[in-house]
Design a protein around this motif. Sequence first.
Motif, short mmCIF file in Angstrom:
data_model
loop_
_atom_site.label_atom_id
_atom_site.label_comp_id
_atom_site.label_asym_id
_atom_site.label_seq_id
_atom_site.Cartn_x
_atom_site.Cartn_y
_atom_site.Cartn_z
N ASN A 120 0.82 -1.20 0.00
CA ASN A 120 0.00 0.00 0.00
C ASN A 120 0.86 1.25 0.00
OD1 ASN A 120 -1.89 2.19 1.13
ND2 ASN A 120 -3.27 0.47 0.73
N ALA A 121 0.52 2.19 -0.90
CA ALA A 121 1.31 3.41 -1.04
C ALA A 121 1.25 4.29 0.20
CB ALA A 121 0.84 4.20 -2.26
N LYS A 122 0.23 4.10 1.04
CA LYS A 122 0.13 4.88 2.27
C LYS A 122 1.31 4.61 3.20
CE LYS A 122 -4.83 5.71 2.64
NZ LYS A 122 -6.05 5.41 3.42
N LEU A 123 1.98 3.48 2.98
CA LEU A 123 3.20 3.21 3.73
C LEU A 123 4.11 4.42 3.73
CD1 LEU A 123 4.33 -0.33 2.53
CD2 LEU A 123 3.77 0.31 4.86
N LEU A 124 4.21 5.06 2.56
CA LEU A 124 5.15 6.17 2.41
C LEU A 124 4.48 7.53 2.50
CD1 LEU A 124 7.32 4.68 -0.41
CD2 LEU A 124 7.87 4.90 1.98
N SER A 125 3.28 7.63 1.94
CA SER A 125 2.65 8.95 1.88
C SER A 125 2.20 9.42 3.26
CB SER A 125 1.45 8.92 0.94
OG SER A 125 0.47 8.01 1.42
N GLY A 126 1.94 8.47 4.16
CA GLY A 126 1.42 8.87 5.47
C GLY A 126 2.24 8.34 6.61
N GLU A 127 1.96 7.08 6.99
CA GLU A 127 2.51 6.54 8.22
C GLU A 127 4.04 6.59 8.28
OE1 GLU A 127 0.26 4.83 6.27
OE2 GLU A 127 -1.04 3.57 7.49
N LEU A 201 -10.21 -7.00 -1.92
CA LEU A 201 -10.73 -7.19 -0.57
C LEU A 201 -9.75 -6.70 0.50
CD1 LEU A 201 -12.94 -8.34 1.27
CD2 LEU A 201 -11.74 -10.53 1.21
N LYS A 202 -8.49 -7.17 0.44
CA LYS A 202 -7.55 -6.87 1.52
C LYS A 202 -6.97 -5.47 1.45
CE LYS A 202 -5.96 -11.60 2.38
NZ LYS A 202 -4.78 -12.49 2.40
N ASP A 203 -6.60 -5.06 0.23
CA ASP A 203 -5.85 -3.81 0.10
C ASP A 203 -6.72 -2.59 -0.21
OD1 ASP A 203 -3.49 -5.26 0.51
OD2 ASP A 203 -3.36 -5.79 -1.61
N ILE A 204 -7.94 -2.83 -0.66
CA ILE A 204 -8.82 -1.69 -0.97
C ILE A 204 -10.01 -1.65 -0.01
CG2 ILE A 204 -10.20 -0.56 -2.76
CD1 ILE A 204 -8.45 -1.98 -4.87
N VAL A 205 -10.86 -2.67 -0.02
CA VAL A 205 -12.09 -2.66 0.80
C VAL A 205 -11.76 -2.63 2.28
CG1 VAL A 205 -14.16 -3.95 1.43
CG2 VAL A 205 -13.48 -3.79 -0.97
N LYS A 206 -10.96 -3.60 2.72
CA LYS A 206 -10.69 -3.75 4.15
C LYS A 206 -9.86 -2.59 4.70
CE LYS A 206 -8.79 -7.24 7.29
NZ LYS A 206 -7.99 -8.47 7.31
#
Length: 404
Positions: A120-127, A201-206
């Motif tokens: 997930n790109a949020k790994l870098l853009s956020g957390e 399911l895992k990377d978008i919905v959940k």
Amino acid sequence: MIKREMYMKRIRPFIGNDLIKVMTGIRRAGKSVMLELIQEELIASGIDADNFICINFEDLRNVHLLNAMALHEEILKRAEQLKGKVYLFFDEIQEVEDWEKCINSFRVSLDCDIYITGSNAKLLSGELATYLGGRYVEFVIYPFSFLEFLELYHTVNPTASVQECFQKYLLVGGMPYLSNIRYEEEPSKQYLSDLFNSVQLKDIVKRNKVRDVDLLERIIAYVMANVGTTFSASSLVKFLKNEHRTTSTDTVLNYIKYCCDSYLFYQVKREDLQGKQILTTNEKYYIADHGIREAVFGGNMRDINLVLENIVYMELVRRGYKVTVGKTGTKEIDFVCEQRGEKLYVQVAYLLADESTVNREFGVYDTIRDNFPKYVVTMDEIDMSRNGIKHRNIRDFLTADEWN
């Protein structure tokens, strides 16, 4: 196992230093294999494999480590028993709650070299950026290039010609696992469909707590159908209205962003080459692996012009180019690519079937006056280069060491 030297060349300068190495990309693109290749490199350099601590957080045996405190305690306990530098390899780190605090703590308190993967790109853009600003380096791992596919497919079918390999690549794409099922049609389709469902399911919905899954599925289907085609969120809203689904442009944009964050789609902005500015409407989107499109949506051969464009786009970003769509007057150049101050222009078409098609594809460069390389890439076998513009068969383009 393919050595994936393209990535190793980029990662190698950072091996052993205190920057955290982060490998991201769509699920099952080969990030875990990259961790194995790095371990092989370390062992070859004289590092003792006993100093490696490797954890895959999708393995149910590690379910007790899915929060920061538990993981922190476990790693410190294991590290105490080791001598010298510890090498930490964490696969699918986003499964760990508050993982970024934990990783930061290891960096501060241990003599260690850290490698993590995530889908997930949020790994870098956020957390990650919040806790580790400037202390990490990212490598996006993509599905196999045609060159990598060629190498692997020949282990399954040694007598296949390059043309036959490319026809197969057009349908199944470059997900690494397919070689294990020998690229057989039905098992490959089943695997890619299941992979897509897992990403959805895992990377978008959940991960994003999506409530309206039906709406998400319709949006994904629309983007898949229109890879490489400029469209706006408002045009998608109108389309959905015709499907009797009312939604807002904000919701559409959010759902597409979730897909991009999971590396399913890549957004490409349009650039006005005369005004030298990025345009804010009508972006294009490409899918990470065109084999997934064929398995889930179908029609890769029917939409071959779009699929060829998708393949070329993925090759450009795989080689490290920053890519935009170029607008020049009323004409559009498929790809304007930039890397270290150098430019490259690429126009993609299926076949140059007649003189009007030739004039259209080569004519997009009429107003571009610089001396950077300009390409027209098609399935044609005959070289029709003219006026300094290079015409290449797509197979030759994809397997070339460099473009100049």
